[in-house]
Enzyme design. Sequence first.
Site, short mmCIF file in Angstrom:
data_model
loop_
_atom_site.label_atom_id
_atom_site.label_comp_id
_atom_site.label_asym_id
_atom_site.label_seq_id
_atom_site.Cartn_x
_atom_site.Cartn_y
_atom_site.Cartn_z
N GLY A 1 17.96 81.57 -64.27
CA GLY A 1 18.65 82.31 -62.86
C GLY A 1 18.78 81.06 -61.39
O GLY A 1 19.11 81.59 -60.48
N GLY A 2 19.67 80.25 -62.22
CA GLY A 2 20.45 79.08 -60.74
C GLY A 2 21.06 80.00 -60.25
O GLY A 2 20.99 79.82 -58.72
N CYS B 1 30.64 76.07 -69.52
CA CYS B 1 30.53 74.42 -69.38
C CYS B 1 31.38 73.63 -70.66
O CYS B 1 30.49 73.35 -70.82
CB CYS B 1 28.72 74.22 -69.81
SG CYS B 1 28.04 74.81 -70.58
#
Length: 516
Positions: free
Chosen positions: A116-117, A234
């Site tokens: 949820g970032g 990432c």
Amino acid sequence: MSGKLPAGFVDKMKDLLGEEEYAQLAASYDEPRAYGLRANTLKIGRDELAARLPFALTPVPWAADGFYYEEGERPGKHPYYHAGLYYIQEPSAMTPGELLDVRPGDRVLDLCAAPGGKSTQIAAKLRGRGVLVVNDNHAERVKALVKNLELFGVRNAVVLNEKPERMLGAFAGYFDRIVIDAPCSGEGMFRKEEEMMAQWERHSVAVCAGMQRELLEQAAAMLAPGGKLVYSTCTFSPEENEAQIAAFLDKHDDFDVVPTGGAGFAPGRPDWLRAPWTGGGAFSARAAAAVAGTARLWPHRLRGEGHFAAVLQRQGGVPSAPPEADAAPPAMRIGGGGAAERTRSGRKAGLRAERPRGGGPAGPGAGLEPLAAFERELLRGSSCAELAGGRLVCYGDHVYVSPEGLPGLHGLKVVRPGWYIGTLRRGRFEPSHALAMGLRMEEAARVLPLASADGRALRYLKGETLEVAEDEIVRDRADVTVKGYCLVGIDGFPVGWGKWQDGLFKNEYPAGWRWT
């Protein structure tokens, strides 16, 4: 730590970067990692948060509301964390949400959203306007996603637990903004999570690249003309980064790369579009040139972990108008994410799909009178639907405010069709914790204001019963009695519900949220 890097990764990065820059990258693994948090501007301004917290914060250059904090601080053990005033997030991971360029009123999709970032970052930028759809196809991860959205007090989010391909029928050409933080080989997270190094050799870059291609195709089908799509990973792998974007551009000539910039960001590398790292694929001159406008975040060049991001814009004019909202989708299935509400016995309520009770979403009917009575008593002049700018819908006993303009979600696994405000049971309305976290203190007619320095604040967060004098319950009208649900605040920010009786304050703070 640099001595633990997988041999295959070392060889590949030396080939791509050269010996000199690889040495700089390797040295970064022996340096301390960066720690960050991001202010929840739905509840508090970034400067006010920095002034209130008892530890030092320094700004993250590429994130408007992001801060670094020092190792050893414990922001997760402060009452303001439980009030949802900030989200603890690795600084580089704040990049996709910034690049998405969200505006209030946009229709936004976070396709791979848990925990949820990015979703909470987007919600803050929407300012409660527009529609936020967040999805993750892992049922267990959706639980954390729901909790973080509720903690942030988000009122206009819909949570799905679906495979992206199943979303295409409902959302074709619907969204103004889409973010894909794609599953990847995770090379950029080696310093932050050492276990990623052990998993790297088991993670096939080719398999990850295949999933990423599918996600890009699915997202593109849901983006409106003129809309923007942010793709991020990432990892450092060009197969998962530049090659993905170049291949996508060669297949979609109606998309362009929007050049990115930022403090310490490095440009994408067209020169890495070569064998063996891209599988020998050939790309057009247009696509190869465009990937120079993508962004790479290197841990030896900035204070953060490794990341890649590309902003893609679909050609066309103003995004199309939203599809007609479905007044009452009877085929909607609520559940699938493990986050269904539970009855007092602990049994899952099931959330059977039903047409909204009491006259439908246009307004409360007789079946919703307990909710209407609660709103008249406890809210200051507005209903929940008016506060959220949405429409009431009920599934089983559960009541939500669903965003306006949402298309029909027939057959999709919907964990939350909107702001979950509570349940109707035995002629009573029981407000949810999500309702408390989504309110502001000034919107409630009966509140218990606590100070963070008051020991009772921590005791409340631990779930304990409190001793509270009657005159400590603040009421804004003479007709509001001291009894009934009371919104609890710490330093002016809601944290949950309670009930006062005869000098004791019964704690309604959920067991799964309590301070441990």
